[in-house]
Scaffold this motif. Structure first.
Motif, PDB file in Angstrom:
ATOM      1  N   ASN A  57       1.249  -1.224  -0.161  1.00  0.00           N
ATOM      2  CA  ASN A  57      -0.019   0.063   0.186  1.00  0.00           C
ATOM      3  C   ASN A  57       1.077   1.021   0.015  1.00  0.00           C
ATOM      4  OD1 ASN A  57      -1.738   2.017   0.592  1.00  0.00           O
ATOM      5  ND2 ASN A  57      -2.846   1.238   2.367  1.00  0.00           N
ATOM      6  N   TYR A  58       1.128   1.518  -1.002  1.00  0.00           N
ATOM      7  CA  TYR A  58       2.264   2.711  -1.429  1.00  0.00           C
ATOM      8  C   TYR A  58       1.439   4.186  -0.846  1.00  0.00           C
ATOM      9  CZ  TYR A  58       4.967  -0.444  -3.768  1.00  0.00           C
ATOM     10  OH  TYR A  58       5.798  -1.710  -4.028  1.00  0.00           O
ATOM     11  N   GLU A  59       0.291   4.355  -1.053  1.00  0.00           N
ATOM     12  CA  GLU A  59      -0.196   5.476  -0.495  1.00  0.00           C
ATOM     13  C   GLU A  59      -0.260   5.588   1.104  1.00  0.00           C
ATOM     14  OE1 GLU A  59      -4.350   5.866  -1.923  1.00  0.00           O
ATOM     15  OE2 GLU A  59      -3.741   6.160  -3.822  1.00  0.00           O
ATOM     16  N   GLY A  60      -0.499   4.447   1.732  1.00  0.00           N
ATOM     17  CA  GLY A  60      -0.327   4.078   3.207  1.00  0.00           C
ATOM     18  C   GLY A  60       1.202   4.378   3.496  1.00  0.00           C
ATOM     19  N   MET A  61       2.102   4.173   2.887  1.00  0.00           N
ATOM     20  CA  MET A  61       3.586   4.116   3.159  1.00  0.00           C
ATOM     21  C   MET A  61       3.915   5.969   3.248  1.00  0.00           C
ATOM     22  SD  MET A  61       5.464   1.180   1.115  1.00  0.00           S
ATOM     23  CE  MET A  61       6.947   1.777   1.162  1.00  0.00           C
ATOM     24  N   GLU A  62       3.016   6.355   2.139  1.00  0.00           N
ATOM     25  CA  GLU A  62       3.531   8.044   2.060  1.00  0.00           C
ATOM     26  C   GLU A  62       2.667   8.469   3.241  1.00  0.00           C
ATOM     27  OE1 GLU A  62       4.690  10.162  -0.057  1.00  0.00           O
ATOM     28  OE2 GLU A  62       4.744   9.105  -1.796  1.00  0.00           O
TER      29      GLU A  62
END
Length: 406
Positions: free
Chosen positions: A284-289
């Protein structure tokens, strides 16, 4: 030729071939580190050196100063693999040794305190000890564990460069974590900065699977009196699961043991943990951001504050009961309700054979009530192989009873 010099030259040679793109996203970093070509980045392999070379190039492009040995980004260490799991590792050179490589970059703001931000970049290679995959050798890419943490560390380095100047910043990609926190342990005892200037340490290990409810685990909150206040005041909307202990199965432990306040950020285990299926497409790259921005706000909040006061914490790992059997489930470590929620089930193990399901919440095992992970482990420790036990689970609001045979 000196062994250390040889390895530094070898890494430099390999790194010439690892050229990141001009603009690098979180997904770019994760997909490189978790690619099949790196064969799982096992400590001491040529593929780990390829990853180290890539990280050097990324740190160079960000503008970090080298802070390893001999004016390089690399801190190498050699060790003899343990034969006794209870013995301490021996950091020695010679035959039958393995060489690991920490990759270290620095932002020197001429400040009187330093913030250490780290993540391990090694993984399990083709499997072996630590793997939960039962079908032979396969590439364990380790996208969440822990290409995710390394990618987030690099993003934080880019955002902190030439912005917050109240601290110096040291960024460390650790080797050898999967073999027992070896790289962080070695650095903490052979630091390339004055550790007396270290204000606190932030560790990111498995931060790529933020769930829809935005549950984020943070360990080490008892290592400084101010942590709870700062974490809550800067929280942009995460459901926080906080743990006080400074000791845990990741690299923050090495710094806590040097009396440095330390936090560990973690989005939870999952069915792909320590398996070949932990691939970059599942993160989840948005979550990582979101997590990266949260950590940045924590660092900003502390930028003009005095050095944090260190505080010792209870070592929760010493209280974990020993047990001879297992249900064959993956607990949901982010669950903060009553009981132990099952996040995954292994086929042909007791829970599977008893008909338990992912999402079931174990509330009773044998004669013992299960209210949390610790009470679940205490209950489990009472059984031997061949024993049978009643298990009661909460399944979608209904109590379901089954019998398990260990």
């Amino acid at each position: 030729m000196n062994r250390t010099v040889f390895y530094l030259l070898l890494i430099l040679f390999i790194s010439c071939k690892q050229e990141p793109p001009k603009k690098v996203s979180l997904k770019d970093d994760v997909s490189f580190l978790a690619a099949d070509s790196l064969l799982g980045r096992e400590t001491g392999t040529a593929q780990e050196l390829m990853a180290a070379g890539y990280l050097q190039k990324r740190m160079e492009k960000i503008g970090l100063q080298p802070k390893g040995n001999a004016s390089t980004y690399f801190q190498t260490y050699s060790f003899k693999p343990k034969t006794d799991p209870h013995s301490e590792v021996q950091y020695i050179s010679g035959d039958s040794t393995i060489t690991g490589t920490n990759v270290i970059g620095h932002i020197d703001n001429q400040a009187g305190k330093t913030v250490i931000i780290g993540a391990h970049y090694d993984h399990l290679g083709m499997g072996g000890q630590g793997s939960l995959y039962a079908d032979g050798e396969a590439i364990h890419n380790g996208a969440d564990d822990n290409a995710s943490g390394v990618a987030l560390m690099l993003q934080l380095a880019e955002k902190l460069k030439d912005t917050l100047v109240g601290s110096n910043y040291l960024f460390i990609a650790f080797s050898g974590e999967e073999m027992g926190l070896l790289g962080s342990n070695y650095f903490s005892k052979n630091p390339t900065i004055d550790l007396a200037m270290a204000n606190y340490m932030i560790n990111m290990d498995m931060v790529g699977r933020l769930r829809e409810e935005k549950t984020l685990s943070i360990s080490g909150t008892g290592t400084a009196p101010i942590w709870n206040q700062v974490l809550n005041s800067t929280n942009p909307g995460f459901k926080l699961v906080l743990s006080e202990s400074g000791v845990g199965p990741s690299d923050h432990t090495s710094f806590y043991l040097q009396n440095i306040p330390a936090l560990h950020f973690f989005t939870g285990q999952h069915e792909d943990y320590h398996k070949p299926s932990d691939d970059f497409e599942k993160l989840n790259y948005e979550g990582m951001e979101l997590i990266g921005n949260y950590i940045l706000s924590i660092v900003a909040e502390l930028d003009d504050k005095k050095n944090l006061a260190f505080r010792t914490t209870k070592n929760e790992s010493e209280e974990v009961p020993r047990f001879k059997v297992g249900l064959g489930v993956m607990p949901d470590y982010l669950f903060d309700g009553k009981g132990m929620r099952i996040d995954g089930i292994t086929e042909d193990r007791p829970a599977f054979k008893a008909g338990l399901l992912k999402g079931d919440i174990v509330v009773q095992l044998g004669d013992s009530t299960v209210s949390d992970m610790m009470s679940y482990m205490r209950a489990l420790s009472a059984f031997d192989k061949g024993s049978t036990a009643k298990v009661v689970v909460n399944r979608n609001g209904e109590k379901v009873e089954a019998e398990v045979k260990f």
